[in-house]
Design a protein around this motif. Structure first.
Motif, mmCIF file in Angstrom:
data_model
loop_
_atom_site.group_PDB
_atom_site.id
_atom_site.type_symbol
_atom_site.label_atom_id
_atom_site.label_comp_id
_atom_site.label_asym_id
_atom_site.label_seq_id
_atom_site.Cartn_x
_atom_site.Cartn_y
_atom_site.Cartn_z
ATOM 1 N N VAL A 173 -8.813 5.093 7.364
ATOM 2 C CA VAL A 173 -9.652 4.076 6.711
ATOM 3 C C VAL A 173 -10.555 3.419 7.752
ATOM 4 C CG1 VAL A 173 -9.638 1.835 5.532
ATOM 5 C CG2 VAL A 173 -8.039 3.631 4.820
ATOM 6 N N ALA A 174 -9.973 3.070 8.890
ATOM 7 C CA ALA A 174 -10.744 2.420 9.953
ATOM 8 C C ALA A 174 -11.856 3.324 10.478
ATOM 9 C CB ALA A 174 -9.812 2.031 11.099
ATOM 10 N N GLY A 175 -11.611 4.635 10.463
ATOM 11 C CA GLY A 175 -12.614 5.579 10.946
ATOM 12 C C GLY A 175 -13.602 6.012 9.887
ATOM 13 N N GLY A 176 -13.484 5.437 8.687
ATOM 14 C CA GLY A 176 -14.405 5.758 7.614
ATOM 15 C C GLY A 176 -14.131 7.089 6.940
ATOM 16 N N LEU A 177 -12.937 7.659 7.158
ATOM 17 C CA LEU A 177 -12.609 8.958 6.582
ATOM 18 C C LEU A 177 -11.754 8.852 5.324
ATOM 19 C CD1 LEU A 177 -11.845 10.940 9.862
ATOM 20 C CD2 LEU A 177 -13.934 10.994 8.483
ATOM 21 N N SER A 178 -11.347 7.651 4.989
ATOM 22 C CA SER A 178 -10.540 7.447 3.786
ATOM 23 C C SER A 178 -10.954 6.131 3.137
ATOM 24 C CB SER A 178 -9.049 7.399 4.144
ATOM 25 O OG SER A 178 -8.275 7.042 3.013
ATOM 26 N N ARG A 179 -10.856 6.093 1.804
ATOM 27 C CA ARG A 179 -11.191 4.876 1.057
ATOM 28 C C ARG A 179 -9.954 4.260 0.421
ATOM 29 N NH1 ARG A 179 -16.535 7.374 -2.080
ATOM 30 N NH2 ARG A 179 -17.815 7.666 -0.186
ATOM 31 N N ALA A 180 -8.773 4.642 0.905
ATOM 32 C CA ALA A 180 -7.528 4.105 0.339
ATOM 33 C C ALA A 180 -7.513 2.589 0.469
ATOM 34 C CB ALA A 180 -6.325 4.703 1.056
ATOM 35 N N SER A 181 -7.286 1.897 -0.647
ATOM 36 C CA SER A 181 -7.310 0.437 -0.632
ATOM 37 C C SER A 181 -5.991 -0.174 -0.174
ATOM 38 C CB SER A 181 -7.650 -0.093 -2.034
ATOM 39 O OG SER A 181 -6.692 0.351 -2.982
ATOM 40 N N ASP A 182 -4.898 0.570 -0.321
ATOM 41 C CA ASP A 182 -3.578 0.066 0.061
ATOM 42 C C ASP A 182 -2.778 1.200 0.709
ATOM 43 O OD1 ASP A 182 -1.053 -1.028 0.280
ATOM 44 O OD2 ASP A 182 -1.117 -2.032 -1.668
ATOM 45 N N PRO A 183 -2.986 1.437 2.021
ATOM 46 C CA PRO A 183 -2.309 2.551 2.705
ATOM 47 C C PRO A 183 -0.784 2.501 2.594
ATOM 48 C CG PRO A 183 -4.091 1.694 4.058
ATOM 49 C CD PRO A 183 -3.945 0.746 2.904
ATOM 50 N N GLN A 184 -0.204 1.321 2.661
ATOM 51 C CA GLN A 184 1.255 1.210 2.590
ATOM 52 C C GLN A 184 1.769 1.670 1.224
ATOM 53 O OE1 GLN A 184 3.045 0.134 5.284
ATOM 54 N NE2 GLN A 184 5.011 0.493 4.272
ATOM 55 N N ARG A 185 1.097 1.236 0.183
ATOM 56 C CA ARG A 185 1.517 1.617 -1.169
ATOM 57 C C ARG A 185 1.325 3.112 -1.394
ATOM 58 N NH1 ARG A 185 -0.629 -1.233 -6.787
ATOM 59 N NH2 ARG A 185 0.739 -0.066 -8.214
ATOM 60 N N LEU A 186 0.218 3.655 -0.906
ATOM 61 C CA LEU A 186 -0.045 5.082 -1.057
ATOM 62 C C LEU A 186 1.006 5.901 -0.306
ATOM 63 C CD1 LEU A 186 -1.764 7.476 -1.950
ATOM 64 C CD2 LEU A 186 -3.260 7.064 0.024
ATOM 65 N N ALA A 187 1.310 5.505 0.929
ATOM 66 C CA ALA A 187 2.316 6.219 1.721
ATOM 67 C C ALA A 187 3.688 6.155 1.051
ATOM 68 C CB ALA A 187 2.392 5.616 3.125
ATOM 69 N N ASN A 188 4.028 5.002 0.527
ATOM 70 C CA ASN A 188 5.307 4.831 -0.166
ATOM 71 C C ASN A 188 5.409 5.786 -1.358
ATOM 72 O OD1 ASN A 188 7.828 3.048 -0.590
ATOM 73 N ND2 ASN A 188 6.812 2.961 -2.579
ATOM 74 N N ALA A 189 4.312 5.887 -2.108
ATOM 75 C CA ALA A 189 4.293 6.758 -3.287
ATOM 76 C C ALA A 189 4.431 8.229 -2.886
ATOM 77 C CB ALA A 189 3.015 6.546 -4.077
ATOM 78 N N LEU A 190 3.717 8.633 -1.830
ATOM 79 C CA LEU A 190 3.747 10.037 -1.401
ATOM 80 C C LEU A 190 5.145 10.466 -0.965
ATOM 81 C CD1 LEU A 190 0.439 10.218 0.680
ATOM 82 C CD2 LEU A 190 0.899 11.368 -1.495
ATOM 83 N N ILE A 191 5.783 9.652 -0.126
ATOM 84 C CA ILE A 191 7.094 10.020 0.419
ATOM 85 C C ILE A 191 8.171 9.971 -0.665
ATOM 86 C CG2 ILE A 191 8.853 9.481 2.120
ATOM 87 C CD1 ILE A 191 6.226 10.572 3.286
ATOM 88 N N ARG A 192 8.171 8.907 -1.450
ATOM 89 C CA ARG A 192 9.216 8.780 -2.471
ATOM 90 C C ARG A 192 9.026 9.788 -3.607
ATOM 91 N NH1 ARG A 192 12.559 4.832 -1.230
ATOM 92 N NH2 ARG A 192 11.844 3.124 0.102
ATOM 93 N N MET A 193 7.796 10.172 -3.876
ATOM 94 C CA MET A 193 7.542 11.182 -4.906
ATOM 95 C C MET A 193 8.144 12.521 -4.486
ATOM 96 S SD MET A 193 3.883 12.601 -6.310
ATOM 97 C CE MET A 193 3.419 13.174 -4.666
#
Length: 200
Positions: A173-193
């Motif tokens: 996100v900081a490098g402008g390569l992602s527009r994820a608004s909530d990285p923590q929530r997205l990561a949580n969803a990916l791993i737990r899924m």
């Protein structure tokens, strides 16, 4: 002459033929690894609740009592399984998390390269979760009655990989390569899924 008779008598007392049990010396690490591998193979055939030390050690050729030289009990064995899973999972995504992606060498960059690398990493991660599915189900069964197993699974495995994945997304996100608004929530969803998929 007497010594020859004693040697012959001793030889006659030893197990002979195909039914003889052949013991081989193993290092401590090799023995632990063999028991852990046998446990994961056994868990593909039966639920954790049906696994016993007797059943497990029959798969290794080692004695039942030798199990307790390496593990305090079956719950302790589960912790050993978790370490193996951690290593495999980290190996599947470490190049992605560190930014050393296979696509870099192909000359692809920017958002397109990131998406391709991310898809490949998530595919590898899912493969590891599926490969260790029986072990993950065993962990959940063991964790229900063992706080140490539960804590290890939630903090050192699930929690740790959520944090690593969230940190990677934040850097993108900081490098402008992602527009994820909530990285923590997205990561949580990916791993737990991924974890939930193999437990169905």
């Amino acid at each position: 002459m007497a010594s020859s008779r004693r040697a012959a008598a001793h030889s006659a007392m030893q197990p002979q033929g195909e039914g003889a049990i052949k013991r081989r010396r193993r290092s401590r690490d090799a023995a632990r690894a063999e028991i852990i591998a046998a446990a994961e193979a056994a868990l593909a055939d039966m639920p954790f609740g049906d696994l016993t030390v007797d059943v497990l050690m029959q798969r290794t050729g080692m004695t039942r009592s030798s199990f307790y030289h390496y593990f305090h009990g079956l719950d302790d064995l589960v912790l050993g399984l978790l370490v193996r899973f951690e290593q495999d999972l980290l190996g599947s995504v470490e190049p992605w998390l560190s930014g050393r992606n296979p696509t870099d060498g192909a000359g692809q960059a920017g958002r397109e390269g990131l998406l391709e690398a991310t898809e490949a990493a998530l595919t590898r991660m899912l493969h590891v979760f599926r490969q260790h599915g029986p072990m993950i189900r065993a962990v959940n069964q063991a964790a229900s009655g063992n706080p140490a197993v539960y804590a290890h699974w939630q903090t050192r495995v699930i929690g740790a990989f959520i944090e690593q994945t969230a940190g990677f997304i934040e850097s993108q996100v900081a490098g402008g390569l992602s527009r994820a608004s909530d990285p923590q929530r997205l990561a949580n969803a990916l791993i737990r899924m991924n974890s939930a998929v193999v437990q169905e």
